[in-house]
Design an enzyme around this catalytic site. Structure first.
Site, PDB file in Angstrom:
ATOM      1  N   ARG A  97      28.482  24.802  99.738  1.00 18.54           N
ATOM      2  CA  ARG A  97      27.552  25.802 100.268  1.00 18.54           C
ATOM      3  C   ARG A  97      26.818  25.206 101.476  1.00 18.54           C
ATOM      4  O   ARG A  97      26.632  23.984 101.538  1.00 18.54           O
ATOM      5  CB  ARG A  97      26.522  26.193  99.206  1.00 18.54           C
ATOM      6  CG  ARG A  97      27.088  27.028  98.070  1.00 18.54           C
ATOM      7  CD  ARG A  97      27.338  28.474  98.477  1.00 18.54           C
ATOM      8  NE  ARG A  97      27.799  29.285  97.367  1.00 18.54           N
ATOM      9  CZ  ARG A  97      29.069  29.659  97.184  1.00 18.54           C
ATOM     10  NH1 ARG A  97      30.001  29.269  98.033  1.00 18.54           N
ATOM     11  NH2 ARG A  97      29.400  30.436  96.170  1.00 18.54           N
ATOM     12  N   HIS A 139      33.310  31.062 106.045  1.00 18.00           N
ATOM     13  CA  HIS A 139      33.239  31.149 104.571  1.00 18.00           C
ATOM     14  C   HIS A 139      34.474  31.880 104.000  1.00 18.00           C
ATOM     15  O   HIS A 139      34.340  32.866 103.270  1.00 18.00           O
ATOM     16  CB  HIS A 139      31.933  31.849 104.143  1.00 18.00           C
ATOM     17  CG  HIS A 139      31.555  31.566 102.717  1.00 18.00           C
ATOM     18  ND1 HIS A 139      30.262  31.434 102.292  1.00 18.00           N
ATOM     19  CD2 HIS A 139      32.319  31.391 101.608  1.00 18.00           C
ATOM     20  CE1 HIS A 139      30.238  31.190 100.991  1.00 18.00           C
ATOM     21  NE2 HIS A 139      31.483  31.156 100.554  1.00 18.00           N
TER      22      HIS A 139
HETATM   23  P1  NDP Z   1      32.670  23.813  88.666  1.00 20.43           P
HETATM   24  O1  NDP Z   1      31.407  24.191  87.966  1.00 20.43           O
HETATM   25  O2  NDP Z   1      33.966  23.971  87.989  1.00 20.43           O
HETATM   26  O3  NDP Z   1      32.555  22.308  89.160  1.00 20.43           O
HETATM   27  C1  NDP Z   1      31.410  21.763  89.705  1.00 20.43           C
HETATM   28  C2  NDP Z   1      31.511  20.257  89.537  1.00 20.43           C
HETATM   29  O4  NDP Z   1      30.408  19.662  90.233  1.00 20.43           O
HETATM   30  C3  NDP Z   1      31.420  19.849  88.064  1.00 20.43           C
HETATM   31  O5  NDP Z   1      32.455  18.943  87.785  1.00 20.43           O
HETATM   32  C4  NDP Z   1      30.035  19.219  87.968  1.00 20.43           C
HETATM   33  O6  NDP Z   1      29.923  18.134  87.067  1.00 20.43           O
HETATM   34  C5  NDP Z   1      29.814  18.701  89.377  1.00 20.43           C
HETATM   35  N1  NDP Z   1      28.389  18.589  89.647  1.00 20.43           N
HETATM   36  C6  NDP Z   1      27.427  19.524  89.468  1.00 20.43           C
HETATM   37  N2  NDP Z   1      26.228  19.040  89.812  1.00 20.43           N
HETATM   38  C7  NDP Z   1      26.429  17.761  90.197  1.00 20.43           C
HETATM   39  C8  NDP Z   1      25.560  16.733  90.653  1.00 20.43           C
HETATM   40  N3  NDP Z   1      24.243  16.913  90.755  1.00 20.43           N
HETATM   41  N4  NDP Z   1      26.116  15.542  90.963  1.00 20.43           N
HETATM   42  C9  NDP Z   1      27.441  15.338  90.837  1.00 20.43           C
HETATM   43  N5  NDP Z   1      28.325  16.263  90.401  1.00 20.43           N
HETATM   44  C10 NDP Z   1      27.806  17.473  90.091  1.00 20.43           C
HETATM   45  O7  NDP Z   1      32.640  24.625  90.052  1.00 20.43           O
HETATM   46  P2  NDP Z   1      33.892  25.009  90.973  1.00 20.43           P
HETATM   47  O8  NDP Z   1      34.752  23.819  91.151  1.00 20.43           O
HETATM   48  O9  NDP Z   1      34.503  26.273  90.495  1.00 20.43           O
HETATM   49  O10 NDP Z   1      33.136  25.380  92.334  1.00 20.43           O
HETATM   50  C11 NDP Z   1      32.371  24.420  93.033  1.00 20.43           C
HETATM   51  C12 NDP Z   1      31.620  25.085  94.168  1.00 20.43           C
HETATM   52  O11 NDP Z   1      32.503  25.446  95.220  1.00 20.43           O
HETATM   53  C13 NDP Z   1      30.936  26.415  93.827  1.00 20.43           C
HETATM   54  O12 NDP Z   1      29.718  26.225  93.129  1.00 20.43           O
HETATM   55  C14 NDP Z   1      30.691  26.973  95.199  1.00 20.43           C
HETATM   56  O13 NDP Z   1      29.480  26.460  95.722  1.00 20.43           O
HETATM   57  C15 NDP Z   1      31.845  26.417  96.016  1.00 20.43           C
HETATM   58  N6  NDP Z   1      32.796  27.472  96.403  1.00 20.43           N
HETATM   59  C16 NDP Z   1      33.000  27.697  97.741  1.00 20.43           C
HETATM   60  C17 NDP Z   1      33.888  28.683  98.158  1.00 20.43           C
HETATM   61  C18 NDP Z   1      34.180  28.882  99.607  1.00 20.43           C
HETATM   62  O14 NDP Z   1      34.932  29.790  99.954  1.00 20.43           O
HETATM   63  N7  NDP Z   1      33.673  28.061 100.497  1.00 20.43           N
HETATM   64  C19 NDP Z   1      34.605  29.511  97.194  1.00 20.43           C
HETATM   65  C20 NDP Z   1      34.349  29.171  95.823  1.00 20.43           C
HETATM   66  C21 NDP Z   1      33.457  28.199  95.462  1.00 20.43           C
HETATM   67  P3  NDP Z   1      29.930  18.305  85.453  1.00 20.43           P
HETATM   68  O15 NDP Z   1      31.350  18.048  85.054  1.00 20.43           O
HETATM   69  O16 NDP Z   1      28.999  17.271  84.968  1.00 20.43           O
HETATM   70  O17 NDP Z   1      29.461  19.692  85.138  1.00 20.43           O
END
Ligand code: NDP
Length: 308
Positions: A223, A271
């Site tokens: 984001r 995006h």
């Molecule tokens: P998931 O929830 O599957 O994965 C997020 C990962 O980030 C998890 O493994 C989580 O760890 C980790 N995480 C969360 N907080 C932290 C932190 N503080 N420090 C380190 N690691 C952290 O999400 P997705 O993979 O489905 O999506 C990720 C992001 O991609 C979305 O939230 C969105 O912002 C972005 N996105 C962008 C798009 C675009 O077109 N540009 C389209 C779709 C999504 P844990 O295993 O501990 O939970």
């Protein structure tokens, strides 16, 4: 029992057609044509309407039509109302393509070559081996792991950083704050695929850039709020970063005249790294509704406490 869709109207029309084919017994409406508000049980929205429970007193589930939920103001949603983020396979497939495109583009110097073309400059840059270009992904969730699966084929040394521990074949995994700098110190191309939360807002900042090897490159498809834009411009100016591929920005659309538009070291996309595909999203929504009705666990259920 009615499903209400409140997002892009043109895509809503495609959802309506698919619902009619795949769940003919289920009523489906596209905002603002809500019909009887008391009949609305399920809402699929990019941003939910205000005073949601007063408007739809029998609402049972809210779906985000995107993979992220940072656009939701959870304080406006009752704590007991489950929120489900979009976990349909089309999103992961497109994101893996985009990350591969961006990483290969940076690896093969596409950003300076685009700049050279604009200036009519014909100048080689020595090709480097993939084995010498270390790629690291922040956020090893469904999208980070899908991207790593595709990148594996090229021979880049791969690593990842995540809040909770991960074990992924062929990927050096680092965990949490304490291992962040060790992770960054060995990354030439850094990809951000984190969710936007209180803990990750502004994480792509001057301090983080200084922990990368000089001349590293950045891909942000998380984001816009992850990136401190002024810090990126400073790091590109100093050479600490060599290039950036950005799919997201703090303000979207990016305002006219913003420094990113014409920056020779930035490749910008609006995006589009990944988009929910109606064909697979409708199946995910229908499957989740069936699970909800049967009291079964629902994949994609958002944890309100962690914000994703
Ligand atoms: P998931 O929830 O599957 O994965 C997020 C990962 O980030 C998890 O493994 C989580 O760890 C980790 N995480 C969360 N907080 C932290 C932190 N503080 N420090 C380190 N690691 C952290 O999400 P997705 O993979 O489905 O999506 C990720 C992001 O991609 C979305 O939230 C969105 O912002 C972005 N996105 C962008 C798009 C675009 O077109 N540009 C389209 C779709 C999504 P844990 O295993 O501990 O939970």
């Amino acid at each position: 029992m009615t499903v209400l869709y409140k997002a892009n109207a043109a895509r809503g029309a495609v959802w309506a057609k698919l619902f009619a084919e795949r769940a003919p017994g289920m009523a489906f409406r596209v905002w603002p044509d809500v019909g009887d508000p008391a009949a609305i049980r399920y809402l699929a929205a990019w941003q939910p309407p205000e005073r949601i429970m007063e408007t739809f007193p029998n609402l049972e589930l809210v779906f985000s039509v995107g993979a992220g939920v940072d656009q939701f103001d959870f304080s406006l949603l009752p704590p007991a109302l489950p929120v489900i983020r979009m976990l349909e396979p089309g999103i992961a497939e497109s994101m893996a393509e985009y990350v591969t495109l961006a990483v290969l583009g940076l690896h093969r110097d596409l950003v300076p070559f685009i700049d050279q073309q604009k200036r009519q400059v014909w100048q080689e840059i020595q090709v480097r081996s993939a084995a010498s270009r270390r790629v690291g992904i922040m956020g090893l969730g469904q999208l980070g792991q899908a991207a790593l699966d595709k990148l594996r084929a090229f021979g880049f040394p791969l690593s990842g950083w995540n809040r909770s521990p991960r074990a992924i074949d062929g990927v050096a995994c680092y965990t949490g704050e304490t291992e962040l700098d060790a992770f960054l110190g060995q990354v030439d191309i850094l990809v951000c695929l984190l969710p936007l939360t209180e803990a990750t807002r502004g994480i792509l900042n001057a301090r983080l850039f200084s922990a990368l090897p000089a001349g590293a490159a950045l891909v942000n498809c998380g984001r816009g709020g992850h990136l401190v834009e002024a810090d990126l411009l400073a790091a590109l100016a100093s050479g600490q970063l060599s290039a950036a591929v950005l799919d997201v920005t703090e303000l979207e659309p990016l305002p006219q005249g913003h420094g990113f538009w014409t920056h020779p070291k930035i490749l910008l996309t609006p995006h589009i790294a990944s988009m929910t595909r109606p064909e697979t999203a409708v199946d995910f929504v229908l499957d989740t509704i069936t699970r909800h009705q049967a009291g079964q666990p629902m994949p994609g259920l958002v944890d309100r406490a962690s914000g994703y």
